[in-house]
Design an enzyme around this catalytic site. Structure first.
Site, PDB file in Angstrom:
ATOM      1  N   GLY A   1       0.842  -1.183   0.000  1.00  0.00           N
ATOM      2  CA  GLY A   1       0.000   0.000   0.000  1.00  0.00           C
ATOM      3  C   GLY A   1       0.881   1.238   0.000  1.00  0.00           C
TER       4      GLY A   1
ATOM      5  N   GLN B   1       3.261   9.757   1.343  1.00  0.00           N
ATOM      6  CA  GLN B   1       4.512   8.996   1.347  1.00  0.00           C
ATOM      7  C   GLN B   1       5.344   9.274   0.090  1.00  0.00           C
ATOM      8  OE1 GLN B   1       2.555   4.972   2.267  1.00  0.00           O
ATOM      9  NE2 GLN B   1       4.550   4.844   3.267  1.00  0.00           N
TER      10      GLN B   1
ATOM     11  N   CYS C   1       6.436  -0.411   7.470  1.00  0.00           N
ATOM     12  CA  CYS C   1       6.007   0.720   6.642  1.00  0.00           C
ATOM     13  C   CYS C   1       7.187   1.196   5.809  1.00  0.00           C
ATOM     14  CB  CYS C   1       5.509   1.844   7.550  1.00  0.00           C
ATOM     15  SG  CYS C   1       5.032   3.329   6.651  1.00  0.00           S
ATOM     16  N   LEU C   2       6.929   1.475   4.527  1.00  0.00           N
ATOM     17  CA  LEU C   2       7.999   1.949   3.640  1.00  0.00           C
ATOM     18  C   LEU C   2       8.613   3.256   4.141  1.00  0.00           C
ATOM     19  CD1 LEU C   2       6.394   1.302   0.119  1.00  0.00           C
ATOM     20  CD2 LEU C   2       8.060  -0.120   1.333  1.00  0.00           C
TER      21      LEU C   2
ATOM     22  N   HIS D   1      -3.933   1.034   7.886  1.00  0.00           N
ATOM     23  CA  HIS D   1      -2.588   1.610   7.864  1.00  0.00           C
ATOM     24  C   HIS D   1      -2.548   2.843   6.942  1.00  0.00           C
ATOM     25  CE1 HIS D   1       1.952   0.960   7.935  1.00  0.00           C
ATOM     26  NE2 HIS D   1       1.805   1.794   6.923  1.00  0.00           N
ATOM     27  N   GLU D   2      -3.172   2.730   5.766  1.00  0.00           N
ATOM     28  CA  GLU D   2      -3.143   3.838   4.798  1.00  0.00           C
ATOM     29  C   GLU D   2      -4.023   5.008   5.251  1.00  0.00           C
ATOM     30  OE1 GLU D   2      -0.770   3.647   2.750  1.00  0.00           O
ATOM     31  OE2 GLU D   2      -0.450   1.522   3.142  1.00  0.00           O
TER      32      GLU D   2
ATOM     33  N   HIS E   1      -2.066   6.927   7.610  1.00  0.00           N
ATOM     34  CA  HIS E   1      -1.128   7.810   6.899  1.00  0.00           C
ATOM     35  C   HIS E   1      -1.819   9.119   6.503  1.00  0.00           C
ATOM     36  CE1 HIS E   1       2.719   5.907   6.345  1.00  0.00           C
ATOM     37  NE2 HIS E   1       2.205   4.792   5.857  1.00  0.00           N
TER      38      HIS E   1
HETATM   39 CO    CO Z   1       3.057   2.946   5.757  1.00  0.00          CO
END
Ligand code: CO
Length: 168
Positions: free
Chosen positions: A46, A51, A91-92, A133-134, A137
Site C-alpha cells: 500500500g 509517502q 512501513c515503507l 494503515h493507509e 497515513h
Molecule cells: Co506505511
C-alpha cells in the site's frame, strides 16, 4: 510512468492530515500510475500520497500483488469496523521497524475511484490491515503511534535518535 521518491521518518508531511480532492482528472490518473509503480518498486502492499510528498487524501493498495488489479481510493474513510487482530506490521516510510499492531479485523471503506464514483468495499485479513494503515497515513499517523503508549514511545525515540526528530 515515473518512480516517485519516498518520504521517510521524520519528514513533517507524514505527520500532517492530508487534504481531500475536489476533482479527479488526467493529472490524478498519471499520479495514481506513478504511485502504483512506486509501490511495486519499493515492494509495498500500500502507498499513501503523503509517502511520495503530496499531502492529499489518496492511497493505492495491492494485497495480492496482481498487476492491473490495484485498489485506488480518493477521499476515503473507514465507515465500519469490527473485531481485533494483532499482527506484525512495517512501513515503507519507517525504515527497519517491524512491530505487532492491534487493528480491527474487518473494516468497511468508502472512497472514490478513478472515475470519481463512490465505492464501498468490505475487507478482512491483510486488506483490512492495509486500509487502516493507509487511512492512518492520510490522517498524519504512523503505525509506530499504534503500539501502546510505552512501546510507541520507545520505538519513536529510537527512530528519532537514528533519523532525527519529527515536528513537535
Ligand atoms: Co506505511
Amino acid at each position: 510512468m515515473a518512480l516517485m521518491k519516498l518520504t521517510t521518518f521524520p519528514n513533517p508531511i507524514l505527520f500532517k492530515k492530508t487534504q481531500p480532492f475536489e476533482s479527479i482528472g488526467p493529472k490524478e490518473k498519471v499520479l495514481v500510475q506513478d504511485m502504483i509503480e512506486t509501490m511495486y518498486y519499493e515492494r509495498g502492499v500500500g502507498l499513501a500520497a503523503n509517502q511520495v510528498g503530496l499531502s492529499k487524501r489518496l492511497f493505492v493498495a495491492s494485497a495480492d500483488g496482481v498487476h492491473g488489479q490495484e485498489l485506488v481510493f480518493f477521499n476515503a474513510e473507514i465507515i465500519k469496523k469490527s473485531g481485533k487482530l494483532r499482527e506484525p506490521e512495517g512501513c515503507l516510510s519507517v525504515p527497519e521497524t517491524y512491530e505487532h499492531v492491534t487493528r480491527y479485523k474487518e473494516v468497511t471503506l468508502r472512497g472514490m475511484n478513478l472515475k470519481g464514483e463512490w465505492e464501498t468495499v468490505e475487507a478482512k485479513g491483510l486488506l483490512a490491515r492495509i486500509f487502516q494503515h493507509e487511512i492512518d497515513h492520510l490522517d498524519g499517523k504512523l503505525f509506530v503511534h499504534r503500539l501502546g503508549w510505552l512501546k510507541s514511545r520507545k520505538t519513536i525515540k529510537h527512530l528519532c535518535n537514528r533519523y532525527g526528530h519529527p515536528p513537535a
